[in-house]
Scaffold this motif. Structure first.
Motif, PDB file in Angstrom:
ATOM      1  N   HIS A 116       0.838  -1.197   0.000  1.00 11.25           N
ATOM      2  CA  HIS A 116       0.000   0.000   0.000  1.00 11.25           C
ATOM      3  C   HIS A 116       0.873   1.246   0.000  1.00 11.25           C
ATOM      4  O   HIS A 116       1.865   1.325   0.745  1.00 11.25           O
ATOM      5  N   LEU A 117       0.490   2.225  -0.823  1.00 14.21           N
ATOM      6  CA  LEU A 117       1.164   3.519  -0.868  1.00 14.21           C
ATOM      7  C   LEU A 117       0.220   4.583  -0.336  1.00 14.21           C
ATOM      8  O   LEU A 117      -0.909   4.724  -0.827  1.00 14.21           O
ATOM      9  N   HIS A 118       0.669   5.351   0.653  1.00 17.31           N
ATOM     10  CA  HIS A 118      -0.106   6.487   1.159  1.00 17.31           C
ATOM     11  C   HIS A 118       0.033   7.661   0.186  1.00 17.31           C
ATOM     12  O   HIS A 118       1.028   7.812  -0.520  1.00 17.31           O
ATOM     13  N   MET A 143      -4.150  -0.604 -15.040  1.00 22.23           N
ATOM     14  CA  MET A 143      -5.076  -0.485 -13.913  1.00 22.23           C
ATOM     15  C   MET A 143      -4.406   0.318 -12.805  1.00 22.23           C
ATOM     16  O   MET A 143      -3.180   0.372 -12.716  1.00 22.23           O
ATOM     17  N   ARG A 144      -5.247   0.968 -11.978  1.00 25.73           N
ATOM     18  CA  ARG A 144      -4.725   1.753 -10.856  1.00 25.73           C
ATOM     19  C   ARG A 144      -5.426   1.321  -9.579  1.00 25.73           C
ATOM     20  O   ARG A 144      -6.615   1.009  -9.568  1.00 25.73           O
ATOM     21  N   ARG A 145      -4.701   1.349  -8.505  1.00 23.46           N
ATOM     22  CA  ARG A 145      -5.267   1.170  -7.169  1.00 23.46           C
ATOM     23  C   ARG A 145      -4.200   1.585  -6.164  1.00 23.46           C
ATOM     24  O   ARG A 145      -3.105   1.997  -6.555  1.00 23.46           O
ATOM     25  N   ASP A 146      -4.495   1.512  -4.857  1.00 28.02           N
ATOM     26  CA  ASP A 146      -3.487   1.926  -3.874  1.00 28.02           C
ATOM     27  C   ASP A 146      -2.943   0.766  -3.049  1.00 28.02           C
ATOM     28  O   ASP A 146      -2.054   0.952  -2.223  1.00 28.02           O
ATOM     29  N   PHE A 202       5.153   3.633   2.321  1.00 29.88           N
ATOM     30  CA  PHE A 202       4.917   2.508   1.423  1.00 29.88           C
ATOM     31  C   PHE A 202       5.196   1.258   2.244  1.00 29.88           C
ATOM     32  O   PHE A 202       6.299   1.093   2.774  1.00 29.88           O
ATOM     33  N   HIS A 203       4.194   0.396   2.381  1.00 28.68           N
ATOM     34  CA  HIS A 203       4.384  -0.745   3.289  1.00 28.68           C
ATOM     35  C   HIS A 203       3.468  -1.896   2.940  1.00 28.68           C
ATOM     36  O   HIS A 203       2.431  -1.718   2.267  1.00 28.68           O
ATOM     37  N   ALA A 261       8.828   1.496   4.001  1.00 29.06           N
ATOM     38  CA  ALA A 261       9.722   2.538   3.485  1.00 29.06           C
ATOM     39  C   ALA A 261       8.968   3.865   3.513  1.00 29.06           C
ATOM     40  O   ALA A 261       7.736   3.895   3.612  1.00 29.06           O
ATOM     41  N   THR A 262       9.700   4.973   3.425  1.00 25.39           N
ATOM     42  CA  THR A 262       9.105   6.305   3.535  1.00 25.39           C
ATOM     43  C   THR A 262       9.431   7.119   2.291  1.00 25.39           C
ATOM     44  O   THR A 262      10.598   7.216   1.895  1.00 25.39           O
TER      45      THR A 262
END
Length: 621
Positions: A423-425, A457-460, A484-485, A498-499
């Motif tokens: 997941h990416l914030h 395609m896109r998603r988080d 990102f984790h 990771a940040t």
């Protein structure tokens, strides 16, 4: 459209409030959340302390409409734990301080303290909110967040909306489970297996439906660990949204929803009411190291056409022939084309291994995440031009500084044998490549290795398969600090994080930290300025920064640790046995010696007594 939340055990007053919220556009939606401990027993097997809001659990479904300002006033009355809230999937454009991860975009909210989240929702779809501290949300602090859109492309097809959360449930609290998990006695890192599966934080869920209508189902996996296969018996579904991204309609019999993922699907009901149909969610047991004999890894609800008819048991099961829908084939409704080639490529290799204390950890490129002393956002805001230098954020925040508006590509190679939902914030991403299992690593320098789709395609949140790879691409157009984790909570606790520090100098110009956020830091005695070590004089001096345990000596493996541990245990047991026998022998010898001493003394007394009698006789005689 009508949003039906009747399947959640929330009060009528709150439902009416939600309905009123949905009718006004570009309004302010305010939530007052008093966060406390309550007792709950959702699987009717074990009552346990659970984190509730305003004295209730399950938690309310948050709702808003695109363009609304959302204010969440938090009063932490847990007593023994700090807390935070993260609004999962929301970009927080211009409000990175409202993102929620502790020691990343804020300090934890200490018990007895208050905190305000204030942001505008500029996106619609299916989201959720959860704690982002101490591995806390599996204790109950999580719920769906639905953002409606007056321009929703499928609104003319929808008669009613239904929200269904999926989750795994543990009988023990995280404060107990995490120390047991990250423990020298668990060197292979076997994750705790859930005790139950839930739908809408309950079991045996019923969803009343009417014949001949189209329902929009919002599915949210708010669990800590297990991905879930989901299907409606006797019905197909059309996927129309993933993670807040509208898609072209895609027919599916079964979908796989990993932890933190969301799907919206259209379901057309039958024109008769003679039968009710199971809704089945089945936990992905391939994630579990062991499968307890008493675990029911399925949760079942029902589409209830007629409440006087029975609710039948499911007939379909997950087996070796089971194939879920491939989300990489989805086409975004807006047809956003493939982004240009990356300006910066970040390659992260996933490794699960042990450190010198013998405990299991997770690593990106041999770095396991450790929270800095100062929240990373506050470091970005208080270190001037040095904020562009990744060194100020500390080695173990695993920070990457991104230039404003550059194209970033994240390549994740899985050197592990398990699945990972990443997941990416602050963004969604184009998922431009994903390998099958056991495909090996991706070489980002070989541009001919993969032909990317013209409209990805896109998603988080995206699933990485065992010993395979994924390639993700996004534009760094949202200045802020974003994690990102892996969204398996156990792996976050192990350090698989990771940040992304995005455009920090732009961030300093455009955003500020609210005073009540700084007050929370002060209440918790957490520094709020300086580098990762809280050094406010020399930003490049990281002396005293938080660090992980030292690495294992060269040549040690998890199997070696197990062998060494059991060898040590065996040796200690052997020493104890020898000592016990030794003490027993010494005790026996001492007892014998004592008996012999007593016998000798008795013999001497008899001799003396005999000699004394003779003397007396002589004297008498």
């Amino acid at each position: 459209m009508t949003l039906s939340l009747s399947h959640f055990p929330i009060s009528l007053a709150l439902l009416l409030a939600f309905a009123l919220f949905a009718e006004a556009a570009n309004k302010t939606v305010t939530y007052d959340f008093n966060i406390t401990w309550v007792n709950a027993n959702p699987d009717s097997a074990f009552e346990r302390p659970t984190i509730g809001i305003n004295g209730q659990w399950p938690l309310p479904v948050m709702t808003a409409e695109i363009g609304d300002q959302v204010i969440v006033n938090v009063d932490n009355q847990l007593g023994n734990q700090s807390t935070t809230l993260h609004f999962h999937g929301l970009y927080q454009n211009g409000t990175t301080a409202m993102d929620g991860p502790a020691q990343v975009s804020q300090c934890g909210i200490p018990a007895g303290s208050q905190f305000t989240y204030n942001f505008t929702v500029n996106q619609a779809g299916t989201y959720w909110y959860h704690s982002h501290i101490h591995g806390q949300y599996p204790d109950g602090l999580r719920g769906p967040f639905i953002i409606s859109d007056p321009d929703y492309p499928y609104k003319d097809q929808v008669d009613e909306e239904v929200v269904i959360s999926l989750s795994d449930w543990y009988h023990d609290e995280m404060a107990t489970l995490i120390p047991q998990f990250i423990n020298i006695a668990n060197p292979t890192g076997a994750e705790p297996v859930p005790d139950a599966a839930l739908m809408n934080d309950t079991q045996n869920l019923t969803v009343p439906v009417a014949p001949g209508k189209t329902y929009l189902f919002h599915f949210v996996n708010i669990g800590a660990f297990a991905g879930q296969y989901v299907w409606f018996e006797g019905h197909n579904m059309s996927i129309v949204e993933v993670d807040g991204v509208y898609t072209d309609e895609a027919e599916a019999e079964v979908i796989y929803i990993a932890a933190a993922q969301r799907y919206s699907v259209l379901l057309k009901t039958k024109n008769e009411t003679t039968t009710n149909y199971p809704i089945v969610a089945s936990m992905d047991t391939t994630l579990f190291d062991v499968l307890p004999a008493d675990l029911n890894y399925n949760s079942t609800g029902w589409l209830v056409y007629d409440s006087t008819n029975p609710n039948p048991d499911p007939t379909q099961l997950v087996d070796a022939e089971f194939n879920e829908f491939d989300d990489s084939t989805l086409i975004p409704f807006d047809k956003e084309p493939l982004l240009p080639d990356a300006d910066q490529i970040i390659t992260l290799d996933v490794i699960m291994d042990n450190l010198g204390n013998g405990k299991p950890y997770a690593f990106f490129k041999n770095i396991t995440y450790v929270s800095p002393k100062v929240p990373t956002l506050y470091t970005a805001m208080t270190t001037g031009e040095d904020a562009a230098n990744p060194l100020v954020y500390g080695e173990y925040s695993h920070s990457y500084v991104l230039a404003h508006n550059q194209i970033v590509e994240i390549v994740v190679n899985n050197l592990d044998t398990g699945k990972h939902p990443f997941h990416l914030h602050g963004h969604n991403f184009q998922a431009i490549a994903r390998s099958d299992e056991n495909a090996g690593s991706f070489d980002a320098t070989n541009s001919t290795q993969t032909v990317y789709p013209a409209i990805p395609m896109r998603r988080d949140t995206y699933v990485l398969y065992p010993q395979g790879y994924i390639v993700l691409r996004f534009r760094a157009d949202n200045p802020g600090v974003w994690l990102f984790h892996c969204h398996i909570e156990w792996h976050v606790d192990q350090g698989l994080v990771a940040t992304m520090v995005e455009a920090p100098l732009e961030l300093q110009k455009s955003q500020t930290i609210p005073q009540n956020h700084l007050d929370a830091c002060a209440a918790g005695n957490t520094p709020s300025s300086g580098n990762a070590a809280a050094n406010t004089v020399d930003f490049l001096d990281l002396t005293g920064a938080n660090v992980p345990p030292k690495p294992l000596p060269a040549g040690f493996t998890a199997r070696g640790i197990v062998a060494m541990t059991f060898s040590c245990i065996a040796a200690l047991l052997g020493l104890a046995t020898i000592t016990w026998y030794g003490l027993a022998d010494m005790g026996a010898a001492s007892k014998l010696e004592e008996e012999q001493r007593i016998a000798r003394m008795a013999g001497e007394d008899e001799v003396r007594s005999s000699e004394g009698s003779s003397d007396a006789a002589v004297k008498v005689g």
